[in-house]
Design a protein around this motif. Structure first.
Motif, PDB file in Angstrom:
ATOM      1  N   THR A   1     -19.517 -64.494  31.300  1.00  0.00           N
ATOM      2  CA  THR A   1     -19.874 -65.736  30.619  1.00  0.00           C
ATOM      3  C   THR A   1     -19.345 -65.705  29.194  1.00  0.00           C
ATOM      4  O   THR A   1     -19.541 -64.724  28.472  1.00  0.00           O
ATOM      5  CB  THR A   1     -21.398 -65.927  30.603  1.00  0.00           C
TER       6      THR A   1
ATOM      7  N   LEU B   1     -27.601 -67.157  36.588  1.00  0.00           N
ATOM      8  CA  LEU B   1     -26.323 -66.702  36.028  1.00  0.00           C
ATOM      9  C   LEU B   1     -26.474 -65.360  35.325  1.00  0.00           C
ATOM     10  O   LEU B   1     -25.553 -64.530  35.346  1.00  0.00           O
ATOM     11  CB  LEU B   1     -25.776 -67.755  35.067  1.00  0.00           C
TER      12      LEU B   1
ATOM     13  N   SER C   1     -18.804 -70.018  32.499  1.00  0.00           N
ATOM     14  CA  SER C   1     -18.972 -68.847  33.371  1.00  0.00           C
ATOM     15  C   SER C   1     -17.818 -68.800  34.366  1.00  0.00           C
ATOM     16  O   SER C   1     -17.454 -69.821  34.980  1.00  0.00           O
ATOM     17  CB  SER C   1     -20.308 -68.921  34.121  1.00  0.00           C
TER      18      SER C   1
ATOM     19  N   GLN D   1     -24.249 -62.039  36.054  1.00  0.00           N
ATOM     20  CA  GLN D   1     -23.505 -61.353  35.009  1.00  0.00           C
ATOM     21  C   GLN D   1     -23.879 -59.877  34.957  1.00  0.00           C
ATOM     22  O   GLN D   1     -23.001 -59.011  34.864  1.00  0.00           O
ATOM     23  CB  GLN D   1     -23.763 -62.021  33.657  1.00  0.00           C
TER      24      GLN D   1
END
Length: 247
Positions: free
Chosen positions: A59, A48, A64, A52
């Motif tokens: 997030t 993640l 998210s 990002q």
């Protein structure tokens, strides 16, 4: 060998690029993602974090979410693989407007790429892709002239749009070439560089003349030779990413 976090990150990159995950859509929480992919929560957070940084997701304390306006663009390789995976090089919700489709004498450097004599004609297709009011790409693709006899859509100007579960008319030219002629792309090469938009590019992309753009070219071939040569440019805000291994 691809690490688990890389595999997970690429899975969601692909879904966002293809339009299967839409802006503002919430991703499952870290625990659920870890269970789904059979990895630790740390591995999921690593994946993640990459998404990002690259602008695919945002997030917050609530979770998210797919970015409202993802700044990740599709490379030529991404569009090629999407074509063979989904039947269309367009993402879901993306449209294509063909501005030219003709048999013409190409510039000398294009003739040399296709190994044709000066003065021989090739198929030239120019089109603009977009999503809503936003332009996502201006492109010019070239094909051998003899392909047009088997695939008349190469000289067609039907607009294309991909919706969920439907590839969109006129966006499956490579699939038609494979079906009718048995030719499938097996090798490719991409080249990219940053430069300023000229007047033609600015008008099509909806940017100012002189604004920075990402310009590129690709060659897609099989054992018989070059199938498609393309030149394209993207608005400045798009980011291209790719993975590789070192042997």
């Amino acid at each position: 060998m691809q690490h688990p976090y890389e595999r997970i990150a690429e899975h969601y990159r692909q879904q966002i690029r293809d339009g299967d995950l839409t802006p503002s859509q919430r991703l499952p929480n870290v625990k659920d993602l870890a269970e789904e992919h059979g990895v630790s929560s740390t591995t999921v957070r690593h994946a993640l974090s990459w998404l990002q940084v690259e602008g695919y997701i945002v997030t917050t304390q609530r979770g998210s979410f797919v970015a409202d306006n993802p700044n990740a663009g599709a490379s030529a390789r991404d569009r090629l693989l999407r074509t063979y995976r989904t039947g269309s090089f367009l993402a879901v919700g993306e449209t294509k407007r063909v501005t030219a489709a003709e048999l013409i004498v190409p510039p000398l450097y294009v003739a040399e790429l296709f190994d044709v004599d000066p003065g021989e004609r090739l198929v030239r297709r120019e089109y603009v892709t977009g999503r809503g009011h936003q332009r996502t790409m201006l492109a010019v693709d070239w094909y051998p002239a003899d392909l047009a006899a088997a695939v008349p859509d190469l000289l067609g100007t039907e607009p294309g749009q991909r919706t969920a579960g439907h590839p969109g008319r006129g966006n499956d030219l490579l699939m038609q070439i494979e079906k009718k002629l048995g030719r499938r792309v097996t090798s490719g090469r991409d080249a990219m560089h940053g430069r300023e938009a000229d007047a033609r590019e600015a008008a099509h992309l909806g940017v100012r003349v002189g604004e920075p753009i990402l310009a590129g070219a690709h060659e897609w071939s099989d054992e018989q030779g070059l199938i498609e040569y393309g030149e394209w440019c993207l608005p400045y805000r798009f980011t291209i990413g790719y993975e590789y291994t070192v042997e």
